[in-house]
Scaffold this active site. Structure first.
Site, short mmCIF file in Angstrom:
data_model
loop_
_atom_site.label_atom_id
_atom_site.label_comp_id
_atom_site.label_asym_id
_atom_site.label_seq_id
_atom_site.Cartn_x
_atom_site.Cartn_y
_atom_site.Cartn_z
CE1 TYR A 142 -1.96 11.30 0.82
CE2 TYR A 142 0.16 10.45 1.52
CZ TYR A 142 -1.18 10.26 1.29
OH TYR A 142 -1.74 9.04 1.51
CE LYS A 214 -17.11 14.56 -4.42
NZ LYS A 214 -18.15 13.52 -4.55
CG ASP A 246 -18.38 10.13 -5.43
OD1 ASP A 246 -17.86 10.40 -6.53
OD2 ASP A 246 -19.38 10.73 -4.99
CG ASP A 270 -3.10 6.36 0.35
OD1 ASP A 270 -2.33 5.39 0.26
OD2 ASP A 270 -3.65 6.70 1.42
CG ASP A 274 -4.63 0.51 0.28
OD1 ASP A 274 -3.54 0.63 -0.33
OD2 ASP A 274 -4.71 0.44 1.53
C1 IPM Z 1 1.20 4.16 0.45
C2 IPM Z 1 1.14 4.34 1.93
C3 IPM Z 1 1.77 5.68 2.26
C4 IPM Z 1 0.93 6.74 1.62
C5 IPM Z 1 1.95 5.95 3.76
C6 IPM Z 1 2.74 4.84 4.43
C7 IPM Z 1 2.60 7.27 4.00
O1 IPM Z 1 -0.16 4.24 2.38
O2 IPM Z 1 2.33 4.15 -0.10
O3 IPM Z 1 0.16 4.02 -0.16
O4 IPM Z 1 -0.09 7.17 2.18
O5 IPM Z 1 1.28 7.16 0.53
MG MG Z 2 -1.55 3.64 0.90
#
Ligand code: IPM
Ligand code: MG
Length: 379
Positions: A142, A214, A246, A270, A274
């Site tokens: 990032y 990884k 993975d 990230d 999710d």
């Molecule tokens: C998160 C989001 C952010 C990230 C984006 C909006 C930059 O997806 O906070 O997980 O990738 O960190």
């Molecule tokens: Mg995110």
């Protein structure tokens, strides 16, 4: 006590969900005798519209002068065509970097009242799920060198990527065309401090850390693994596993109950956070904290700005309300006050109220405002 909280409502549903969290904080202030002074600041699309930049200096300065930051969400497809540095997301990345928030705590838990919301079968879920993802937040791909370039006659137009011509030759890359690169770099101090935080977290929870990397492919992951193993020596009471990313994505679906604290890099964190949030069945319920060295932190729901629901009074404000509870606990050291908010959220669920995202048969549908009012009344 008096506290200063920087409030960034953001875009889309941001303002309406943050307003509900402020209702809860105000009620806490009344009940426990605290004064929360809010400073409203712009970041993301709202700042782009008003000031032509996603993260005005004034916002960063005011955040630094406050005890904590409460953020709604930023982003809207309207700004999708902007260059990277001028997108609402740049505000989030800039805040993380400039405020030194290197650790992102993302709890993924299932509220017992909502156990049926998970897409996983009950026998896989095995009852409760309570995972805490600790994501490194200011390093890795990032924030590494990045760029785009054009190769003409085998030469790069821009010399930024010095290693590329040699690499291109060895890989027989076409002598014409566009390239883009993003580099993953981790310094051992960055790994050490996030690992330490994960082990400290595990000491207060299930005493089990899974480090995700990884290391079968990436040098940065091999260093990650070594440093996490070194830090582990200071925590003999905590068990440590290493898992490839993975495989982790599979294990999260196959047997999520095996995890307590997961620690990982910015990019992997990230993605798996999710995934973990979906297992709980309700991304609208999950808060997050971004922390640095001291008690200062930034708190936000893990979901986005959901532009299509803006102003419809149907967004679930609970993730933001629970983020306010984390703010009380981690930045202001007000544990009892945080508990009071979490208990009020539980009362709301026990009484059968549901926002549209978690609505099931026989429950009482409520909107954003009413959810805020009800939780306020249960505090
Ligand atoms: C998160 C989001 C952010 C990230 C984006 C909006 C930059 O997806 O906070 O997980 O990738 O960190
Ligand atoms: Mg995110």
């Amino acid at each position: 006590m008096d506290y200063k909280i920087a409030v960034i409502k953001g875009d889309g549903i941001g303002p309406e969900i943050v307003d509900q969290a402020l209702k809860a904080l105000d009620r806490i202030g009344e009940k426990f005798g605290h004064k929360f002074n809010y400073e409203y600041l712009l970041a993301g699309g709202a700042a782009l519209d008003k000031h032509g930049e996603p993260l005005p200096k004034k916002t960063v300065k005011a955040c630094k002068e406050s005890d904590a930051v409460l953020l709604g969400a930023v982003g809207d497809p309207k700004w999708d065509k902007e260059p990277g540095s001028n997108r609402p997301e740049a505000a989030i990345l800039g805040l993380r970097e400039q405020l030194g928030l290197f650790a992102n705590l993302r709890p993924a838990m299932i509220f017992s009242e909502l156990a049926d919301a998970s897409p996983l079968k009950a026998e896989i879920l095995g009852g409760a799920l309570d995972i805490c993802i600790v994501r490194e937040l200011t390093g890795g791909i990032y924030f590494g060198p990045r760029g785009t370039d054009t190769i003409k006659n085998g030469k790069l137009a821009d010399l930024a990527l010095r290693n590329f011509p040699k690499f291109a030759k060895s890989q027989n890359i076409e002598p014409e065309g566009r390239i883009a690169y993003d580099v993953e770099i981790y310094h051992e101090y960055e790994i050490r401090r996030i690992a330490r935080l994960a082990f400290e977290m595990a000491m207060k929870r299930g005493k089990h850390v899974t480090s995700v990397d990884k290391a079968n492919v990436l040098d940065s992951s091999r260093l990650w693994r070594q440093v996490v193993t070194e830090v582990h020596e200071d925590y003999p009471d905590v068990s440590l596993d290493h898992l490839y990313v993975d495989n982790t994505t599979q294990q999260l679906i196959k047997n999520p109950g095996q995890f307590d604290v997961l620690v990982t890099s910015n990019m992997f964190g990230d993605i798996i956070s999710d995934e973990a949030s979906q297992i709980t069945g309700s991304i609208g319920m999950l808060p997050s904290a971004s922390l640095g060295e001291g008690s200062f932190g930034l708190y936000e729901p893990i979901h986005g700005s959901a532009p299509k629901y803006t102003g419809l009074d149907r967004a679930n404000p609970i993730a933001t309300i629970l983020s306010a509870a984390m703010l009380l606990r981690y930045s202001l050291d007000l544990g009892a006050e945080a508990d009071a908010i979490e208990k009020a959220v539980n009362d709301f669920l026990i009484r059968g109220y549901r926002t549209p995202d978690i609505l099931t048969e026989g429950k009482t549908p409520v909107g954003t405002q009413e959810t805020g009012d009800l939780i306020h009344s249960f505090i």
